[in-house]
Design an enzyme around this catalytic site. Sequence first.
Site, PDB file in Angstrom:
ATOM      1  N   HIS A 121      -5.475 -67.173  37.209  1.00  0.00           N
ATOM      2  CA  HIS A 121      -6.390 -66.827  38.303  1.00  0.00           C
ATOM      3  C   HIS A 121      -5.543 -66.392  39.496  1.00  0.00           C
ATOM      4  O   HIS A 121      -4.409 -66.813  39.663  1.00  0.00           O
ATOM      5  CB  HIS A 121      -7.217 -68.075  38.652  1.00  0.00           C
ATOM      6  CG  HIS A 121      -8.345 -67.839  39.589  1.00  0.00           C
ATOM      7  ND1 HIS A 121      -8.167 -67.744  40.949  1.00  0.00           N
ATOM      8  CD2 HIS A 121      -9.688 -67.709  39.374  1.00  0.00           C
ATOM      9  CE1 HIS A 121      -9.342 -67.570  41.535  1.00  0.00           C
ATOM     10  NE2 HIS A 121     -10.280 -67.536  40.603  1.00  0.00           N
ATOM     11  N   ASP A 198      -3.125 -75.887  37.122  1.00  0.00           N
ATOM     12  CA  ASP A 198      -4.412 -75.477  37.673  1.00  0.00           C
ATOM     13  C   ASP A 198      -5.486 -75.988  36.715  1.00  0.00           C
ATOM     14  O   ASP A 198      -5.695 -75.430  35.641  1.00  0.00           O
ATOM     15  CB  ASP A 198      -4.446 -73.948  37.787  1.00  0.00           C
ATOM     16  CG  ASP A 198      -5.830 -73.396  38.132  1.00  0.00           C
ATOM     17  OD1 ASP A 198      -6.785 -74.187  38.240  1.00  0.00           O
ATOM     18  OD2 ASP A 198      -5.953 -72.162  38.272  1.00  0.00           O
ATOM     19  N   GLN A 201     -10.736 -75.259  35.677  1.00  0.00           N
ATOM     20  CA  GLN A 201     -11.669 -75.102  34.568  1.00  0.00           C
ATOM     21  C   GLN A 201     -11.591 -76.247  33.560  1.00  0.00           C
ATOM     22  O   GLN A 201     -12.434 -76.355  32.671  1.00  0.00           O
ATOM     23  CB  GLN A 201     -11.399 -73.775  33.846  1.00  0.00           C
ATOM     24  CG  GLN A 201     -11.638 -72.538  34.684  1.00  0.00           C
ATOM     25  CD  GLN A 201     -13.085 -72.358  35.089  1.00  0.00           C
ATOM     26  OE1 GLN A 201     -13.999 -72.877  34.440  1.00  0.00           O
ATOM     27  NE2 GLN A 201     -13.318 -71.633  36.169  1.00  0.00           N
ATOM     28  N   LYS A 224     -16.957 -77.116  40.615  1.00  0.00           N
ATOM     29  CA  LYS A 224     -17.056 -76.737  39.206  1.00  0.00           C
ATOM     30  C   LYS A 224     -17.430 -77.918  38.310  1.00  0.00           C
ATOM     31  O   LYS A 224     -17.701 -77.730  37.124  1.00  0.00           O
ATOM     32  CB  LYS A 224     -15.738 -76.101  38.735  1.00  0.00           C
ATOM     33  CG  LYS A 224     -15.427 -74.771  39.427  1.00  0.00           C
ATOM     34  CD  LYS A 224     -14.167 -74.137  38.884  1.00  0.00           C
ATOM     35  CE  LYS A 224     -13.720 -72.954  39.714  1.00  0.00           C
ATOM     36  NZ  LYS A 224     -14.644 -71.813  39.663  1.00  0.00           N
ATOM     37  N   CYS A 364     -11.306 -62.585  39.188  1.00  0.00           N
ATOM     38  CA  CYS A 364     -10.084 -62.977  39.912  1.00  0.00           C
ATOM     39  C   CYS A 364      -8.887 -63.070  38.963  1.00  0.00           C
ATOM     40  O   CYS A 364      -8.035 -63.945  39.102  1.00  0.00           O
ATOM     41  CB  CYS A 364     -10.278 -64.303  40.648  1.00  0.00           C
ATOM     42  SG  CYS A 364     -11.466 -64.206  41.991  1.00  0.00           S
TER      43      CYS A 364
END
Length: 406
Positions: A121, A198, A201, A224, A364
């Site tokens: 991302h 990261d 997700q 999220k 993104c």
Amino acid sequence: MLNKDIRKDFPILDQEVNGYPLVYLDSAATSQKPRQVIEALADYYQNDNANVHRGVHTLGNRATEGYEGARETVRKFLNASSTEEIVFTRGTTTALNLVAQSYGRANIGEGDEILITYMEHHSNIIPWQQLAKATGAVLKYIDLEEDGTLSLEKVSDAMTDRTKIVSMMYVSNVLGTMNPIKEITEIAHAHNAVMVVDAAQAAPHLRLDVQDLDCDFLAFSGHKLCGPTGIGALYGKKALLNEMEPVEFGGEMIDFVGLYDSTWKELPWKFEGGTPIIAGAIGMAAAIDYIESVGLDNIEKHEHELVAYAMEQMKTVEGLEIYGPRDSSKRAGIVTFNLDGVHPHDLATVLDMNGVAVRAGHHCCQPLMKWLDVSATARASFYLYNTKEDVDRLVEGLRMAKEYFQ
């Protein structure tokens, strides 16, 4: 599959869009919020609204208890060893920038290497680009396999004795790829590099254990995982956070302020300048409690079943190309696709006319779009409140779009 009654916890889903019952397939962008989270936010504002840490009055004490209690909830959620390792941020982007600007500026020099992948991302690309420009470091990319996965052999081959930082997403927001973070962390540490994850997700869908992963930093966002927008957290190993300097200065994060010099509070507050995101933290804790009550293992299983069903059904639409791992068991609840002859934005518009919300664009991830040799894609992303009937509505909409543009 999860009980369909879960949908009743999400009031936004009980509506029509363009005359059709809403099918929300954009949870990778932001998830919907259950009543339990909405009520937790309302309860704070109606009963406990006050600033934290500074006051001695009852409301201030209750607000502080809620805010710091949320930190403990996050600590348990990640299995961190201490709340000192949990820094509240505005989200994953802010957390990754904090690592790049604080740890990176202090530890990266000319010729050092920062290693990321083509699937990242933008929030896990641009901070490292800026760090490389500022320090003379080299930003390197690990190539992907044909199906959008990472091979440990290529990861190992890309690392050298100059590699200082390895940063990558746990789960791709486009391909749905689930990366072998634990094994990659072992390779990074063998080269004396720090591992940054990261988990934007991953946190809503997978059980995370930072001690088992042994990563050095991990970032995620509340919105999220059924929580409010504008709140997230950075996990960092205590020894590393202790060495790092704040990047935002002002009230709350100070110990002593003189005319020409100041000192900082201890962890984690030295990184939380200004009035913190109190309601957001309390709301995110309520969201974590909610998904824990459903069970992350149950959520993961539900999504695997949904994505397997979706891929099976979508493959019956002629001219549809699906990107990412072909084996549905190797991907999270994300299916990204293009329909031959139809621009993703047009496709998303037709689906929206039928009450089906999907995302269209580069997500993104422009370097990944270039790697895929496309300008944009459409994406359907699933969460605990989605059903096979939602998939059927998606496939029906795809067939209608195909007929309309032909």
